[in-house]
Design a protein around this motif. Sequence first.
Motif, PDB file in Angstrom:
ATOM      1  N   GLY A  54     -71.224  10.069  40.405  1.00 36.57           N
ATOM      2  CA  GLY A  54     -70.828   9.969  39.009  1.00 36.57           C
ATOM      3  C   GLY A  54     -69.647  10.858  38.664  1.00 36.57           C
ATOM      4  N   SER A  55     -68.897  10.432  37.670  1.00 34.78           N
ATOM      5  CA  SER A  55     -67.696  11.153  37.260  1.00 34.78           C
ATOM      6  C   SER A  55     -68.060  12.531  36.697  1.00 34.78           C
ATOM      7  N   GLY A  56     -67.516  13.570  37.307  1.00 38.66           N
ATOM      8  CA  GLY A  56     -67.694  14.928  36.802  1.00 38.66           C
ATOM      9  C   GLY A  56     -68.973  15.604  37.230  1.00 38.66           C
ATOM     10  N   THR A  57     -70.071  14.849  37.292  1.00 44.43           N
ATOM     11  CA  THR A  57     -71.369  15.439  37.617  1.00 44.43           C
ATOM     12  C   THR A  57     -71.886  15.026  38.999  1.00 44.43           C
ATOM     13  N   PHE A  58     -71.302  14.032  39.604  1.00 49.51           N
ATOM     14  CA  PHE A  58     -71.477  13.684  41.012  1.00 49.51           C
ATOM     15  C   PHE A  58     -72.894  13.302  41.424  1.00 49.51           C
ATOM     16  N   GLU A  59     -73.655  12.674  40.515  1.00 49.98           N
ATOM     17  CA  GLU A  59     -74.946  12.130  40.927  1.00 49.98           C
ATOM     18  C   GLU A  59     -74.733  10.932  41.854  1.00 49.98           C
ATOM     19  N   VAL A  60     -75.587  10.822  42.850  1.00 51.21           N
ATOM     20  CA  VAL A  60     -75.551   9.679  43.761  1.00 51.21           C
ATOM     21  C   VAL A  60     -76.580   8.660  43.284  1.00 51.21           C
ATOM     22  N   GLN A  61     -76.140   7.445  43.038  1.00 56.30           N
ATOM     23  CA  GLN A  61     -77.041   6.408  42.551  1.00 56.30           C
ATOM     24  C   GLN A  61     -77.697   5.647  43.712  1.00 56.30           C
ATOM     25  N   ASP A  62     -78.889   5.136  43.452  1.00 55.11           N
ATOM     26  CA  ASP A  62     -79.587   4.294  44.427  1.00 55.11           C
ATOM     27  C   ASP A  62     -79.073   2.868  44.259  1.00 55.11           C
ATOM     28  N   ILE A  63     -77.928   2.605  44.820  1.00 53.66           N
ATOM     29  CA  ILE A  63     -77.251   1.316  44.614  1.00 53.66           C
ATOM     30  C   ILE A  63     -78.077   0.139  45.135  1.00 53.66           C
ATOM     31  N   PRO A  64     -78.663   0.196  46.333  1.00 54.00           N
ATOM     32  CA  PRO A  64     -79.450  -0.962  46.795  1.00 54.00           C
ATOM     33  C   PRO A  64     -80.586  -1.330  45.845  1.00 54.00           C
TER      34      PRO A  64
ATOM     35  N   TRP B 282     -68.186  27.832  51.178  1.00 55.09           N
ATOM     36  CA  TRP B 282     -67.706  29.163  50.788  1.00 55.09           C
ATOM     37  C   TRP B 282     -67.947  29.393  49.292  1.00 55.09           C
ATOM     38  N   LEU B 283     -67.642  28.382  48.484  1.00 56.09           N
ATOM     39  CA  LEU B 283     -67.829  28.508  47.044  1.00 56.09           C
ATOM     40  C   LEU B 283     -69.289  28.783  46.687  1.00 56.09           C
ATOM     41  N   ARG B 284     -70.190  28.122  47.374  1.00 53.82           N
ATOM     42  CA  ARG B 284     -71.624  28.293  47.098  1.00 53.82           C
ATOM     43  C   ARG B 284     -72.055  29.749  47.246  1.00 53.82           C
ATOM     44  N   GLU B 285     -71.375  30.514  48.092  1.00 49.21           N
ATOM     45  CA  GLU B 285     -71.751  31.902  48.372  1.00 49.21           C
ATOM     46  C   GLU B 285     -71.118  32.902  47.411  1.00 49.21           C
TER      47      GLU B 285
ATOM     48  N   VAL C 289     -72.642  24.173  43.308  1.00 47.39           N
ATOM     49  CA  VAL C 289     -71.575  23.285  43.774  1.00 47.39           C
ATOM     50  C   VAL C 289     -72.111  21.857  43.760  1.00 47.39           C
ATOM     51  N   LEU C 290     -71.413  20.970  43.074  1.00 50.80           N
ATOM     52  CA  LEU C 290     -71.835  19.573  42.936  1.00 50.80           C
ATOM     53  C   LEU C 290     -71.071  18.724  43.939  1.00 50.80           C
TER      54      LEU C 290
ATOM     55  N   LEU D 111     -63.434  15.407  46.681  1.00 52.93           N
ATOM     56  CA  LEU D 111     -63.584  15.717  45.257  1.00 52.93           C
ATOM     57  C   LEU D 111     -64.999  16.182  44.950  1.00 52.93           C
ATOM     58  N   PHE D 112     -65.143  17.294  44.249  1.00 51.02           N
ATOM     59  CA  PHE D 112     -66.468  17.771  43.859  1.00 51.02           C
ATOM     60  C   PHE D 112     -66.358  18.685  42.644  1.00 51.02           C
ATOM     61  N   GLY D 113     -67.518  19.077  42.130  1.00 54.05           N
ATOM     62  CA  GLY D 113     -67.568  19.934  40.951  1.00 54.05           C
ATOM     63  C   GLY D 113     -68.102  21.318  41.291  1.00 54.05           C
ATOM     64  N   VAL D 114     -67.709  22.298  40.489  1.00 53.34           N
ATOM     65  CA  VAL D 114     -68.177  23.670  40.649  1.00 53.34           C
ATOM     66  C   VAL D 114     -68.646  24.172  39.287  1.00 53.34           C
ATOM     67  N   VAL D 115     -69.897  24.584  39.216  1.00 59.07           N
ATOM     68  CA  VAL D 115     -70.451  25.137  37.982  1.00 59.07           C
ATOM     69  C   VAL D 115     -70.434  26.654  38.102  1.00 59.07           C
ATOM     70  N   LEU D 116     -69.761  27.313  37.154  1.00 61.63           N
ATOM     71  CA  LEU D 116     -69.664  28.767  37.164  1.00 61.63           C
ATOM     72  C   LEU D 116     -70.766  29.386  36.305  1.00 61.63           C
ATOM     73  N   HIS D 117     -71.089  30.614  36.601  1.00 60.37           N
ATOM     74  CA  HIS D 117     -71.949  31.368  35.697  1.00 60.37           C
ATOM     75  C   HIS D 117     -71.188  31.597  34.389  1.00 60.37           C
TER      76      HIS D 117
END
Length: 395
Positions: free
Chosen positions: A158-168, A276-279, A286-287, A310-316
């Motif tokens: 998904g755009s911005g939040t990167f959820e993976v959908q169960d397409i099948p 690296w970002l996750r740490e 990290v999304l 492409l991915f997202g990063v959520v900061l504190h």
Amino acid sequence: MSEGSEPISMHQQTNVTHVGRDAKLSNGLVNIPPYRGSTVLFDKVEQLKSSSGHRAYGRWGTPTNRALESALAELEGGANAMLTPSGLSAITTALLGSVKPGDHVLMVDSVYPPVRSFCDTVLKKMNVDTTYYPPLAGAGIAELIQPNTTVVYTESPGSGTFEVQDIPSICAVARAAGARVLMDNTWSTALLFPALEHGVDLSIHSLTKYVVGHSDALLGAIVARTRELYLDVRAFHGALGITVSPDDAFLGLRGLRTLSVRLKQHQESALQVAQWLREQPQVREVLYPALPGARGHELWKRDFKGASGLFGVVLHPTSEAAVIAMLDGMRLFKMGFSWGGFESLIIPVKAGSHRLASPISAGDVCLRVHVGLEHPQDLIADLGAGFQRLSACAA
């Protein structure tokens, strides 16, 4: 493949370098050149009368355009493809070609925001209703199907939040209800997610991103699973007068040839940067579905053949001034609204702020990161210096 030879099953890495190439059109050149022209001339009245739309006028596409359409259809395993001037125009054309007044559309809540605006304005004026559904609904989407539902729209991740959908699962429900499934497949391209194999009817791409790959052309495409679907949407595409420059089509073909190796490098570098970002102490989450333990990883691992950059990063929680201090001093990561090119990009976003059906707790401070083709250690160093500026400003 030489003319008259038997089809041979080959890897997509091989296919992507050869599909859409026609020696007759290129006069022996490796690449089909841009065929520029509007008017097609005929010597005989019978030729004029019998000419098909694709060969009668430049608006219907030149040999360069048709070569790219053919290549995209073959890579995706579709009946045919059509080009549009941008990714958004591909989405809106596919939607308009699939609905009529009185219809109902199920739209994923994590959709690219301009598509939400299109549904809430243009489709609404056409008396087409839109219901936004949670991206992780899966087979549960059956509860939202209405008698007049004609389209189920998906975007995964998904755009911005990167959820993976169960397409099948979504496709199975939609097919049982007689609805078309449309999917924005830009993040993965046909190489990393064979959308039509999973049941999608129209696979939609912003070729501007990874296919062009060099940030120098705007281009979109719709790939149809069947000939009937293609002709249905193509009729609307033609009625709108949509056309694409052969020069842009040429750039799409050029980029296509290196797509496989570029995507491989994007993923390899993105995984290093994401890990690296996750740490980092400033990062909450990290999304990135390709990252083990990230949201959607198991579903991504089941259905996808790889990931892009492409991915997202959520900061504190931190101040806006601190984020500005971080971003204003970046050397390699520049700020820009596109992605998919060779260059790395970073922008601040409000992930999920527009959502209605499925509020998401992604935090107030989010970054959208595109990892380009630079060395990952150089990118990590750039981000590390950025976090130092952020922390110094927040102190």
